[in-house]
Design a protein around this motif. Structure first.
Motif, PDB file in Angstrom:
ATOM      1  N   PRO A   1      46.762  26.489  37.584  1.00 19.99           N
ATOM      2  CA  PRO A   1      46.851  25.087  37.124  1.00 19.99           C
ATOM      3  C   PRO A   1      46.564  24.093  38.251  1.00 19.99           C
ATOM      4  CG  PRO A   1      48.687  26.379  36.296  1.00 19.99           C
ATOM      5  CD  PRO A   1      47.954  27.272  37.258  1.00 19.99           C
ATOM      6  N   ASP A   2      47.036  24.417  39.473  1.00 21.88           N
ATOM      7  CA  ASP A   2      46.765  23.517  40.615  1.00 21.88           C
ATOM      8  C   ASP A   2      45.265  23.492  40.915  1.00 21.88           C
ATOM      9  OD1 ASP A   2      49.743  23.290  42.092  1.00 21.88           O
ATOM     10  OD2 ASP A   2      49.394  25.073  40.904  1.00 21.88           O
ATOM     11  N   VAL A   3      44.642  24.666  40.828  1.00 25.05           N
ATOM     12  CA  VAL A   3      43.206  24.738  41.129  1.00 25.05           C
ATOM     13  C   VAL A   3      42.422  23.917  40.091  1.00 25.05           C
ATOM     14  CG1 VAL A   3      41.220  26.276  41.419  1.00 25.05           C
ATOM     15  CG2 VAL A   3      43.486  27.014  42.190  1.00 25.05           C
ATOM     16  N   ILE A   4      42.827  24.034  38.834  1.00 23.65           N
ATOM     17  CA  ILE A   4      42.129  23.283  37.776  1.00 23.65           C
ATOM     18  C   ILE A   4      42.328  21.776  37.991  1.00 23.65           C
ATOM     19  CG2 ILE A   4      42.098  22.831  35.273  1.00 23.65           C
ATOM     20  CD1 ILE A   4      42.594  25.941  35.000  1.00 23.65           C
ATOM     21  N   ASP A   5      43.533  21.382  38.380  1.00 23.85           N
ATOM     22  CA  ASP A   5      43.750  19.960  38.731  1.00 23.85           C
ATOM     23  C   ASP A   5      42.852  19.577  39.904  1.00 23.85           C
ATOM     24  OD1 ASP A   5      45.623  19.663  36.785  1.00 23.85           O
ATOM     25  OD2 ASP A   5      47.359  19.800  38.127  1.00 23.85           O
ATOM     26  N   GLY A   6      42.687  20.496  40.839  1.00 26.63           N
ATOM     27  CA  GLY A   6      41.829  20.257  42.008  1.00 26.63           C
ATOM     28  C   GLY A   6      40.388  20.030  41.588  1.00 26.63           C
ATOM     29  N   ILE A   7      39.919  20.809  40.627  1.00 29.21           N
ATOM     30  CA  ILE A   7      38.535  20.647  40.141  1.00 29.21           C
ATOM     31  C   ILE A   7      38.375  19.251  39.526  1.00 29.21           C
ATOM     32  CG2 ILE A   7      36.856  21.464  38.418  1.00 29.21           C
ATOM     33  CD1 ILE A   7      38.103  24.312  38.818  1.00 29.21           C
ATOM     34  N   LYS A   8      39.370  18.867  38.725  1.00 31.85           N
ATOM     35  CA  LYS A   8      39.301  17.540  38.076  1.00 31.85           C
ATOM     36  C   LYS A   8      39.307  16.428  39.126  1.00 31.85           C
ATOM     37  CE  LYS A   8      41.124  18.939  33.656  1.00 31.85           C
ATOM     38  NZ  LYS A   8      42.275  19.723  33.274  1.00 31.85           N
ATOM     39  N   SER A   9      40.183  16.577  40.105  1.00 28.53           N
ATOM     40  CA  SER A   9      40.259  15.538  41.149  1.00 28.53           C
ATOM     41  C   SER A   9      38.973  15.472  41.962  1.00 28.53           C
ATOM     42  CB  SER A   9      41.420  15.819  42.112  1.00 28.53           C
ATOM     43  OG  SER A   9      42.607  15.789  41.412  1.00 28.53           O
ATOM     44  N   ALA A  10      38.371  16.630  42.183  1.00 26.49           N
ATOM     45  CA  ALA A  10      37.107  16.647  42.943  1.00 26.49           C
ATOM     46  C   ALA A  10      36.073  15.791  42.211  1.00 26.49           C
ATOM     47  CB  ALA A  10      36.610  18.083  43.107  1.00 26.49           C
ATOM     48  N   HIS A  11      36.000  15.948  40.884  1.00 30.10           N
ATOM     49  CA  HIS A  11      35.058  15.123  40.111  1.00 30.10           C
ATOM     50  C   HIS A  11      35.423  13.643  40.211  1.00 30.10           C
ATOM     51  CE1 HIS A  11      32.501  18.091  38.359  1.00 30.10           C
ATOM     52  NE2 HIS A  11      33.467  18.722  37.738  1.00 30.10           N
ATOM     53  N   LEU A  12      36.719  13.361  40.013  1.00 37.93           N
ATOM     54  CA  LEU A  12      37.134  11.946  40.039  1.00 37.93           C
ATOM     55  C   LEU A  12      36.819  11.299  41.387  1.00 37.93           C
ATOM     56  CD1 LEU A  12      40.581  12.140  38.193  1.00 37.93           C
ATOM     57  CD2 LEU A  12      38.482  11.032  37.384  1.00 37.93           C
ATOM     58  N   ALA A  13      36.957  12.110  42.443  1.00 32.25           N
ATOM     59  CA  ALA A  13      36.719  11.568  43.791  1.00 32.25           C
ATOM     60  C   ALA A  13      35.227  11.491  44.110  1.00 32.25           C
ATOM     61  CB  ALA A  13      37.435  12.448  44.815  1.00 32.25           C
ATOM     62  N   GLY A  14      34.400  12.171  43.303  1.00 32.15           N
ATOM     63  CA  GLY A  14      32.946  12.132  43.543  1.00 32.15           C
ATOM     64  C   GLY A  14      32.475  13.208  44.508  1.00 32.15           C
ATOM     65  N   LEU A  15      33.211  14.307  44.599  1.00 35.41           N
ATOM     66  CA  LEU A  15      32.779  15.421  45.464  1.00 35.41           C
ATOM     67  C   LEU A  15      31.787  16.283  44.674  1.00 35.41           C
ATOM     68  CD1 LEU A  15      36.256  16.320  47.007  1.00 35.41           C
ATOM     69  CD2 LEU A  15      34.299  15.325  48.220  1.00 35.41           C
ATOM     70  N   GLU A  16      30.556  15.850  44.595  1.00 34.86           N
ATOM     71  CA  GLU A  16      29.575  16.469  43.698  1.00 34.86           C
ATOM     72  C   GLU A  16      28.409  17.097  44.450  1.00 34.86           C
ATOM     73  OE1 GLU A  16      30.286  16.703  40.624  1.00 34.86           O
ATOM     74  OE2 GLU A  16      31.572  15.012  40.120  1.00 34.86           O
ATOM     75  N   PRO A  17      27.847  18.191  43.890  1.00 30.98           N
ATOM     76  CA  PRO A  17      28.340  18.891  42.717  1.00 30.98           C
ATOM     77  C   PRO A  17      29.534  19.770  43.067  1.00 30.98           C
ATOM     78  CG  PRO A  17      26.423  20.025  43.597  1.00 30.98           C
ATOM     79  CD  PRO A  17      26.616  18.800  44.448  1.00 30.98           C
ATOM     80  N   VAL A  18      30.330  20.051  42.043  1.00 30.74           N
ATOM     81  CA  VAL A  18      31.418  21.027  42.214  1.00 30.74           C
ATOM     82  C   VAL A  18      30.841  22.388  41.853  1.00 30.74           C
ATOM     83  CG1 VAL A  18      33.636  21.804  41.289  1.00 30.74           C
ATOM     84  CG2 VAL A  18      33.226  19.354  41.645  1.00 30.74           C
ATOM     85  N   LYS A  19      31.005  23.338  42.780  1.00 27.25           N
ATOM     86  CA  LYS A  19      30.573  24.707  42.481  1.00 27.25           C
ATOM     87  C   LYS A  19      31.797  25.603  42.384  1.00 27.25           C
ATOM     88  CE  LYS A  19      26.042  24.708  44.747  1.00 27.25           C
ATOM     89  NZ  LYS A  19      25.144  25.423  45.656  1.00 27.25           N
ATOM     90  N   ILE A  20      31.743  26.542  41.461  1.00 28.78           N
ATOM     91  CA  ILE A  20      32.821  27.528  41.354  1.00 28.78           C
ATOM     92  C   ILE A  20      32.317  28.849  41.924  1.00 28.78           C
ATOM     93  CG2 ILE A  20      34.337  28.813  39.773  1.00 28.78           C
ATOM     94  CD1 ILE A  20      34.938  25.820  39.784  1.00 28.78           C
ATOM     95  N   ASN A  21      32.981  29.313  42.972  1.00 25.80           N
ATOM     96  CA  ASN A  21      32.610  30.604  43.572  1.00 25.80           C
ATOM     97  C   ASN A  21      33.318  31.728  42.823  1.00 25.80           C
ATOM     98  OD1 ASN A  21      31.298  29.092  45.477  1.00 25.80           O
ATOM     99  ND2 ASN A  21      32.278  30.050  47.242  1.00 25.80           N
ATOM    100  N   PHE A  22      32.533  32.695  42.381  1.00 27.51           N
ATOM    101  CA  PHE A  22      33.076  33.786  41.568  1.00 27.51           C
ATOM    102  C   PHE A  22      32.507  35.099  42.102  1.00 27.51           C
ATOM    103  CE2 PHE A  22      32.820  36.510  37.745  1.00 27.51           C
ATOM    104  CZ  PHE A  22      34.068  36.345  37.167  1.00 27.51           C
ATOM    105  N   VAL A  23      33.329  35.843  42.822  1.00 25.55           N
ATOM    106  CA  VAL A  23      32.878  37.142  43.337  1.00 25.55           C
ATOM    107  C   VAL A  23      33.022  38.154  42.197  1.00 25.55           C
ATOM    108  CG1 VAL A  23      33.301  38.971  45.032  1.00 25.55           C
ATOM    109  CG2 VAL A  23      33.518  36.569  45.710  1.00 25.55           C
ATOM    110  N   VAL A  24      31.912  38.796  41.847  1.00 27.58           N
ATOM    111  CA  VAL A  24      31.907  39.699  40.687  1.00 27.58           C
ATOM    112  C   VAL A  24      32.450  41.065  41.104  1.00 27.58           C
ATOM    113  CG1 VAL A  24      30.474  40.716  38.875  1.00 27.58           C
ATOM    114  CG2 VAL A  24      29.879  38.461  39.810  1.00 27.58           C
TER     115      VAL A  24
END
Ligand code: SAM
Length: 310
Positions: free
Chosen positions: A141-164
């Motif tokens: 939940p904190d990470v998801i809030d972090g993603i939202k805040s990153a957008h609100l702050a204009g830290l663009e683009p937001v990338k999600i790192n996903f190690v398969v």
């Protein structure tokens, strides 16, 4: 800003234009696959002033992109100061973070000069997330809030790192694409990476997924296909549900093209230039932060870069 652009090239005609700075080597996570940027966990770190001196020299040789990593960079209490210092020389500053503390810091990071973020998110359900991150508490939940805040702050683009990881999350790529569509993020699928000597370990064989097939499928599904200049990584635009999801595929293993397009030098938390994530004999110890000395050492480190897979 320094205007003198004088790239240093290695013997393989590769310039260096990006510096990956490990600002600490401790983390609040214990991800099961973590390469720790090619270092051990330790308590070393450079001061903002020392980091600034290295960045000043690197920028004078044409470095124009900085990636801040760790450990977990947001654990550094002076991370804002570090970014402000780097910003004097470099515009394109990005950070890789697990995102747990991003909600609180996104706006200050942006104000300090951070441009964009990669947020590591390797699972969407609590069991897998806890298993992968080695944590007993689920911070999603904190990470998801972090993603939202990153957008609100204009830290663009937001990338999600996903190690398969085979048997853990390799069947969840569609769900991650849903997640990225909903959260307006670029999905970065990363192949589990290890040096040659670890490739035959039980652990690596158990979890490693060759991403070629996934990459082929994504290419067929895409309506647009670009290459990221760093490592020549493919980036696909995929029509997905009611929108478009961008997916970047990072396939470092046994990939000569990936290495031939490597334009990066690394700086470890304990003050060493490092030429390649996968090498363990390529450290150039910074013994003094005197500018002339740093320039010499920088050139020496870059000249010693050798593609790992060739
Ligand atoms: N703590 C931060 C984080 O979790 O993003 C920054 C440090 S972490 C070492 C940087 C990135 O490297 C993360 O996206 C992580 O998933 C990725 N990574 C770590 N070990 C890896 C491995 N063996 N293969 C591929 N990617 C890896």
């Amino acid at each position: 800003m320094i205007n003198e652009f004088l790239y240093v090239y290695d013997d393989f005609k590769r310039p260096v234009n990006s510096l990956r700075i490990q600002v600490n080597a401790i983390c609040n996570y214990h991800c099961m696959f973590c390469h720790m940027e090619g270092t051990d966990r330790n308590l070393s770190y450079m001061s903002p002033d020392e980091i600034e001196k290295v960045v000043k020299v690197a920028s004078s040789f044409g470095v124009s992109r900085i990636k801040i990593t760790g450990g977990e960079p947001l654990l550094r209490h002076d991370i804002i100061e570090i970014i402000k210092r780097i910003k004097k020389y470099i515009d394109d500053i990005s950070m890789t973070t697990n995102g747990v503390m991003l909600n609180k810091l996104a706006f200050s990071l942006k104000e300090a000069g951070l441009k964009r973020v990669n947020i590591s998110m390797h699972a969407l359900n609590d069991n897998d997330y806890l298993k992968i991150t080695g944590n007993s508490r689920d911070f999603r939940p904190d990470v998801i809030d972090g993603i939202k805040s990153a957008h609100l702050a204009g830290l663009e683009p937001v990338k999600i790192n996903f190690v398969v990881l085979k048997g853990i999350n390799d069947d969840k790529i569609n769900e991650m694409m849903d997640f990225c569509l909903e959260n307006d993020a670029i999905l970065q699928l990363i192949e589990y990476e290890a040096p040659r000597e670890a490739e035959n370990s039980i652990e690596y064989k158990k979890y490693h997924v060759d991403l070629s097939k996934i990459n082929d499928d994504l290419r067929k599904m895409s309506i647009e296909y670009k290459r990221n200049t760093l490592h020549n990584r493919p980036v696909y635009s995929i029509p997905w549900k009611n929108g478009i999801v961008k997916v970047e595929v990072v396939m470092p293993m046994h990939n000569k093209d990936f290495c031939m397009h490597c334009t990066r030098l690394r700086l470890t938390a304990d003050g060493k230039f490092k030429t390649c994530l996968l090498r363990n004999n390529d450290y150039f110890n910074i013994k003094s932060f005197d500018e002339d000395y740093l320039r010499e050492l920088y050139i020496k480190a870059v000249k010693n870069r050798i593609p790992y897979w060739r």
